[in-house]
Design a protein around this motif. Structure first.
Motif, short mmCIF file in Angstrom:
data_model
loop_
_atom_site.label_atom_id
_atom_site.label_comp_id
_atom_site.label_asym_id
_atom_site.label_seq_id
_atom_site.Cartn_x
_atom_site.Cartn_y
_atom_site.Cartn_z
N SER A 302 -22.49 38.06 77.46
CA SER A 302 -22.67 38.88 76.25
C SER A 302 -21.68 38.55 75.14
O SER A 302 -21.70 39.18 74.09
CB SER A 302 -22.55 40.36 76.61
OG SER A 302 -21.27 40.64 77.15
N SER A 304 -20.06 37.01 71.89
CA SER A 304 -20.71 36.62 70.63
C SER A 304 -19.82 35.71 69.80
O SER A 304 -19.86 35.73 68.58
CB SER A 304 -21.08 37.87 69.83
OG SER A 304 -19.92 38.64 69.57
N LYS A 307 -21.58 33.47 67.17
CA LYS A 307 -22.58 34.09 66.29
C LYS A 307 -22.44 33.61 64.85
O LYS A 307 -23.43 33.38 64.16
CB LYS A 307 -22.46 35.61 66.34
CG LYS A 307 -22.94 36.24 67.64
CD LYS A 307 -24.43 36.12 67.80
CE LYS A 307 -24.90 36.85 69.05
NZ LYS A 307 -26.35 36.68 69.27
#
Length: 311
Positions: A302, A304, A307
């Motif tokens: 999970s 990030s 991103k």
């Protein structure tokens, strides 16, 4: 002409909230649909570019005349969008403020712009046009229909053979007329805001800081694109490997699903309100080894951290 107040309605296939105005405007599918303006606080005019109307020559010239102040709410949007639009449609009129080899050479000078949002924020007012209008109890409030109209005309409704498809004015003349009114109202609201706060002028040094901030954004930073692409690739490979391990441990169809993972953990004696970093970190202290392994893998999946590379 000393002052030109502007509001644009535009379209692009890029999500501006995720990628920012520079990528939004650089898209080959970007265009300006409506151009509302007021010269020296005169009544607002709307130029319907989507329907073939053209900007008056004096307005076109004013965009690159640094002696004329351009005003807009969140002016960086209008300035960047107009810079791209001018370079594409009126290259002979475009005048930058930087050298050709400098990224600033792609944009209009921020020194000639005044941002009504900055002026409002200087007084502690909200950072949205609707918010400022509400606080100041303006007679000319921002029209609430805007969000739906922007979704209809400014965001692709489909993609065909890789080409984003947009609704046109002909698809709904009624909605388009409301959209024109919405564009006009935004400038009227901005005019009303400036009139309300005129007694509290922004100090000149703030505008100098604003221009510097805009120049920094225009110039951007240099990136090693090969490194970025490889970082994204490595992240994808790593996540695929971790998801495979999680599937083997949990037999879940999608171990990346918060709902599925919470249910699996609950069935194995560990009930969590969320899978947020703080709560998972706390549970890792006491969780049994098998559940601890699952939580650690879920944390890694999970993350990030790439991103921004993908924006």
């Amino acid at each position: 002409m000393k002052k030109l107040m502007i509001d644009l309605e535009t379209k692009s296939d890029i999500d501006i909230a995720k990628s920012g105005v520079y990528r939004y405007a650089d898209s080959p599918y970007f265009d300006i649909l409506l151009f509302a303006y007021s010269v020296d606080d005169a009544p607002v005019q709307v130029v319907d570019l989507a329907c073939g109307e053209q900007l008056p020559e004096e307005i076109l010239n004013a965009l690159t005349d640094d002696r004329i102040q351009k005003h807009a709410f969140n002016a960086s949007f209008e300035r960047v969008c107009l810079s791209v639009w001018l370079r594409r449609n009126y290259p002979e009129c475009f005048i930058s403020y930087g050298l050709p080899e400098d990224a600033c050479g792609n944009y209009l000078s921020p020194k000639a712009w005044r941002c009504t949002m900055v002026a409002a924020a200087y007084l502690g007012l909200p950072l949205s046009l609707a918010g400022v209008g509400a606080v100041l109890q303006l007679q000319q409030q921002k029209m609430s229909e805007g969000k739906a109209l922007i979704r209809y005309f400014c965001v692709p409704y489909d993609t065909v053979n890789g080409v984003p498809q947009f609704h046109t004015p002909a698809d709904s003349p009624e909605k388009w007329n409301v959209f024109r009114a919405y564009n006009k109202r935004d400038v009227e609201t901005e005019q009303a805001i400036e009139q309300k706060i005129a007694r509290f002028p922004v100090q000149e040094f703030v505008w100098q800081e604003y221009a510097l901030d805009q120049s920094i954004n225009d110039r951007g930073i240099q990136l090693d694109l090969q490194l970025v692409q490889q970082a994204i690739r490595m992240d994808t490979l790593t996540k695929d490997k971790l998801l495979h391990l999680l599937k083997n441990l949990t037999d879940l169809d999608n171990p990346n699903s918060v709902q599925q993972m919470k249910q699996w953990l609950a069935e194995h004696g560990l009930e969590l309100e969320s899978l947020g970093k703080k709560e998972v970190q706390e549970q890792l202290k006491t969780a049994p080894p098998d559940l601890r392994d699952v939580l650690l893998l879920r944390q890694q999946v999970s993350k990030s951290s790439v991103k921004k590379y993908q924006a």
